[in-house]
Design a protein around this motif. Structure first.
Motif, PDB file in Angstrom:
ATOM      1  N   THR A  93      -9.094 -30.659  56.353  1.00 30.11           N
ATOM      2  CA  THR A  93      -9.991 -29.524  56.131  1.00 30.11           C
ATOM      3  C   THR A  93      -9.331 -28.487  55.241  1.00 30.11           C
ATOM      4  O   THR A  93      -8.217 -28.085  55.507  1.00 30.11           O
ATOM      5  CB  THR A  93     -10.278 -28.818  57.472  1.00 30.11           C
ATOM      6  OG1 THR A  93     -10.569 -29.806  58.438  1.00 30.11           O
ATOM      7  CG2 THR A  93     -11.397 -27.843  57.333  1.00 30.11           C
ATOM      8  N   VAL A  94     -10.033 -28.040  54.238  1.00 31.78           N
ATOM      9  CA  VAL A  94      -9.508 -26.928  53.437  1.00 31.78           C
ATOM     10  C   VAL A  94      -9.882 -25.597  54.058  1.00 31.78           C
ATOM     11  O   VAL A  94      -9.243 -24.583  53.833  1.00 31.78           O
ATOM     12  CB  VAL A  94     -10.079 -26.882  52.003  1.00 31.78           C
ATOM     13  CG1 VAL A  94      -9.157 -27.595  51.053  1.00 31.78           C
ATOM     14  CG2 VAL A  94     -11.480 -27.420  51.961  1.00 31.78           C
ATOM     15  N   GLU A  95     -10.956 -25.634  54.779  1.00 30.53           N
ATOM     16  CA  GLU A  95     -11.487 -24.407  55.356  1.00 30.53           C
ATOM     17  C   GLU A  95     -10.428 -23.600  56.104  1.00 30.53           C
ATOM     18  O   GLU A  95      -9.668 -24.127  56.890  1.00 30.53           O
ATOM     19  CB  GLU A  95     -12.600 -24.794  56.338  1.00 30.53           C
ATOM     20  CG  GLU A  95     -13.552 -23.690  56.680  1.00 30.53           C
ATOM     21  CD  GLU A  95     -14.519 -24.160  57.766  1.00 30.53           C
ATOM     22  OE1 GLU A  95     -15.011 -23.320  58.510  1.00 30.53           O
ATOM     23  OE2 GLU A  95     -14.736 -25.386  57.853  1.00 30.53           O
ATOM     24  N   LEU A  96     -10.417 -22.310  55.833  1.00 29.02           N
ATOM     25  CA  LEU A  96      -9.475 -21.440  56.522  1.00 29.02           C
ATOM     26  C   LEU A  96     -10.198 -20.651  57.600  1.00 29.02           C
ATOM     27  O   LEU A  96     -11.333 -20.221  57.408  1.00 29.02           O
ATOM     28  CB  LEU A  96      -8.855 -20.454  55.542  1.00 29.02           C
ATOM     29  CG  LEU A  96      -8.093 -21.077  54.373  1.00 29.02           C
ATOM     30  CD1 LEU A  96      -7.483 -19.986  53.528  1.00 29.02           C
ATOM     31  CD2 LEU A  96      -7.036 -22.020  54.903  1.00 29.02           C
ATOM     32  N   THR A  97      -9.529 -20.481  58.685  1.00 30.50           N
ATOM     33  CA  THR A  97     -10.151 -19.745  59.772  1.00 30.50           C
ATOM     34  C   THR A  97     -10.078 -18.249  59.533  1.00 30.50           C
ATOM     35  O   THR A  97      -9.116 -17.745  58.990  1.00 30.50           O
ATOM     36  CB  THR A  97      -9.424 -20.049  61.084  1.00 30.50           C
ATOM     37  OG1 THR A  97      -9.373 -21.443  61.237  1.00 30.50           O
ATOM     38  CG2 THR A  97     -10.159 -19.417  62.237  1.00 30.50           C
TER      39      THR A  97
END
Lengths: 174, 174
Positions: A93-97
């Motif tokens: 996942t590239v998505e950052l929290t």
DNA sequence: ACCGTCATGTAATCGGTTACATGATTCT
DNA sequence: AGAATCATGTAACCGATTACATGACGGT
């Protein structure tokens, strides 16, 4: 089967836990999350009942209901469930929290940092202590995944404590 | 007025932004969040339309609609809106945020740490760079609230980078 | 036998997300 | 003038939370 549903993080949590357990009832899932996962991604208990049902209806889980007594529902992965989980897990996942921290939100809008720090520091310290005990207790028999997330939790608590301490102590009157 | 609604974090974000702006349209709100708040607590644009409406119906905001042209809606705090915001801001939160990190969740369930680190490290580095530029650019004319949250964001990105680097480099074959 | 807590589940509501849709501006 | 993008909004769906409710079990 397969009414085409969308799989959310909650779905994968349920799939993942059931994979680990082999077979599980919603209550089993609840117990499993309480221990470790729940520390960084908690779920409402009601969802541990509705989500498996959704997943079963879509063909990712097989449901078996007890005949007598409590008539509990037991769930197992189907082939399709196992595949969905694997595919998800394999895809980085590239998505950052986002932080999404309520205390921080209040600070952003002008809350008094020192008052906030006064409650946040002890709260984070308590959490840190809990993690440390968990680490010392569980020691080596923790699988690599949970062990890594525990390490992340420890790190995160430390920086939060630092952060709030800094806010608390800055601009001290001399 | 006042159909008794529950105020969520989203509600307070809208109230807080409108307080800061004096008066704002949903699109103004969108622009305001994009800049800073959105980095640690983002919102869907649709909510910036529906939420003010909800709040207006409950008496926390006053709505003024343009007569001609775009017929945009402009919102202002009412007395009750200002009070609700103040009360919320004054009350320190003990609640601790969960990490809720998708990448971490996959790791927990057995994803390959190195593959994950390979995409997470650069992503976090980019975010860090963005924050640093924001800090250098905005410099001192940042209000204390946003300035503190920016500091938190910088810290958080640093530890995430460390965390993923450690996973990436551990147990290197000799 | 009773009581409290643990276990198990369902129903209703609602906030949030996704998708759709169109009206203004700006640029070429 | 046409295309592209920005601005503005609504509708539908759905997952998540809240609230309600009852059954089993363990202890006294």
């Amino acid at each position: 089967m397969s009414s085409e549903i969308r799989l959310t993080p909650t779905s994968y949590i349920v799939l993942g836990l059931i994979e680990a357990a082999g077979e599980a009832t919603p209550y089993d899932l609840k117990q499993m999350t309480a221990a470790s996962l729940g520390n960084f991604w908690s779920l409402q208990h009601a969802q541990l009942y509705t989500e498996p049902e959704r997943l079963a209806k879509a063909g990712y889980l097989k449901e078996r209901r007890e005949k007598g007594g409590r008539r509990r529902k037991h769930y197992k992965l189907t082939k399709s469930g196992g595949q969905a989980l694997s595919a998800w897990r394999k895809e980085p996942t590239v998505e950052l929290t986002e932080l999404r921290d309520l205390a921080l939100l209040k600070i952003f809008f002008g809350a008094d940092p020192k008052a906030m720090a006064a409650v946040q520091v002890p709260a984070h310290e308590a959490k840190l202590a809990e993690y440390e005990e968990l680490r010392d207790r569980a020691a080596d028999d923790l699988p690599p995944g949970p062990s890594a997330t525990l390490a992340a939790g420890l790190e995160a608590e430390r920086i939060w404590i630092d952060f709030w301490l800094r806010l608390r102590d800055e601009d001290e009157p001399a």
